[in-house]
Design an enzyme around this catalytic site. Structure first.
Site, PDB file in Angstrom:
ATOM      1  N   HIS A 140       0.100   3.073 -14.157  1.00 24.15           N
ATOM      2  CA  HIS A 140      -1.000   3.215 -13.205  1.00 24.15           C
ATOM      3  C   HIS A 140      -0.673   2.483 -11.902  1.00 24.15           C
ATOM      4  O   HIS A 140      -0.850   3.032 -10.798  1.00 24.15           O
ATOM      5  CB  HIS A 140      -2.272   2.641 -13.839  1.00 24.15           C
ATOM      6  N   GLU A 141      -0.178   1.267 -12.018  1.00 25.63           N
ATOM      7  CA  GLU A 141       0.141   0.482 -10.824  1.00 25.63           C
ATOM      8  C   GLU A 141       1.352   1.055 -10.083  1.00 25.63           C
ATOM      9  O   GLU A 141       1.372   1.079  -8.841  1.00 25.63           O
ATOM     10  CB  GLU A 141       0.393  -0.986 -11.206  1.00 25.63           C
ATOM     11  N   HIS A 144       0.169   3.825  -7.943  1.00 29.70           N
ATOM     12  CA  HIS A 144      -0.404   3.360  -6.685  1.00 29.70           C
ATOM     13  C   HIS A 144       0.694   3.204  -5.628  1.00 29.70           C
ATOM     14  O   HIS A 144       0.543   3.620  -4.471  1.00 29.70           O
ATOM     15  CB  HIS A 144      -1.102   2.012  -6.875  1.00 29.70           C
ATOM     16  N   GLU A 219      -8.299   5.947  -7.223  1.00 29.31           N
ATOM     17  CA  GLU A 219      -8.178   5.391  -8.572  1.00 29.31           C
ATOM     18  C   GLU A 219      -8.030   6.503  -9.615  1.00 29.31           C
ATOM     19  O   GLU A 219      -7.262   6.369 -10.576  1.00 29.31           O
ATOM     20  CB  GLU A 219      -9.393   4.528  -8.878  1.00 29.31           C
TER      21      GLU A 219
END
Length: 301
Positions: A140-141, A144, A219
């Site tokens: 997930h990071e 980003h 997100e």
């Protein structure tokens, strides 16, 4: 906390001083509308990009994150190899990997460039999550970073800052002129500054709603990107595990929007939340079409 506010104040004064010098050198008069717009843009974008430029440094300082240079144990070796594999899959440079001491389940990513970023996880996450769940959080990071979210949010914040600064002063001049019966007080009266202060707060609130709306949209994309890199079921399991401490965060405001854990609330507070509610994120992820567009490889950021 005091150090964070001191840095914020110092940053604003530094940007204001630099903008004033640049405008003086270029002969730009901020009392005209064109000059005011230039001032607003320089101050709005300057502050946003300065914050981005020091984001890694400030995140490490305020969270106490310790970058893993030489793994001291098997868990740290696993973190490094997992992030390295995911970074290669996403087409970005290897981020710095760090651990910070915090009780909640959380992680964040920051950095001015895709090839010079930082990914950090909390000790609470390492204690509470399985390897599969932690792998999804790291993905997930990394998403980003690969999506260029830090730069995109900075550009958006710069635009919003510019319009808040400009509109507050334009409207402030109009109201001050009306209240003073059209008399020219040089635009520096107490009433004018009081009006501008109030308008800065009002317009700033609406600007924050816009920024947080985009943050929530971003997100969802990072969740889908995490599922693409680590697997849908792992990402869903990680989000479900987050429910244990969701809404709890010791992250400073500068990086909180890039953490995987968000706040909770309804009504007006929901409009100012950087993360969607967990149940919405899980539902969206179950229905997501993982076609590869959730991780934008090759974006310069």
């Amino acid at each position: 906390m005091l150090k964070r506010y001191a840095l914020l104040i110092a940053t604003n004064f530094a940007v204001l001083a630099l903008v004033s010098i640049v405008m003086a050198v270029l002969g730009i008069n901020p009392s005209t509308y064109a000059g005011l717009l230039v001032f607003a843009a320089l101050f709005g974008f300057g502050g946003a990009f300065f914050t981005l430029a020091i984001s890694k440094w400030s995140a490490k300082r305020f969270t106490g994150a310790q970058v893993i240079t030489e793994p001291r144990n098997e868990a740290e070796r696993w973190l490094l190899t997992t992030v390295q594999r995911q970074a290669q899959m996403a087409g970005i440079g290897m981020p710095e990997v760090a651990i910070y001491d915090a009780p909640e389940i959380n992680a964040f990513a920051t950095g001015a460039r895709r090839d010079a970023s930082l990914v950090a996880v909390s000790t609470g996450l390492l204690r509470a999550m399985t390897r599969e769940e932690a792998e999804a959080v790291l993905a997930h990071e990394v998403s980003h970073v690969a999506n260029g979210d830090m730069v995109t949010m900075t550009l958006l914040q710069g635009v919003l800052n510019t319009f808040v600064i400009f509109l507050a002063r334009v409207v402030g001049r109009a109201i001050d002129g009306y209240l003073s019966g059209g008399r020219d007080n040089g635009g520096g009266g107490i009433a004018y500054f009081a009006i501008v202060f109030v308008l800065d707060m009002i317009f700033g609130l609406f600007a924050s709603m816009i920024a947080m709306w985009f943050s929530r949209h971003r997100e969802f994309r990072a969740d889908a990107g995490g599922a693409q890199l680590a697997g849908r079921e792992k990402m869903i399991a990680a989000l479900e595990r987050l429910a244990q401490t969701y809404g709890e965060s010791t992250l400073p405001k500068q990086v909180a929007a890039f953490g995987i854990s968000g706040g909770v609330g309804g009504g007006l507070k929901r409009l100012l939340m950087s993360h969607p509610p967990l149940e919405e994120r899980i539902t969206a992820l179950r229905n997501a079409n993982l076609d590869g567009s959730s991780v934008r490889q090759g974006v310069v950021a």
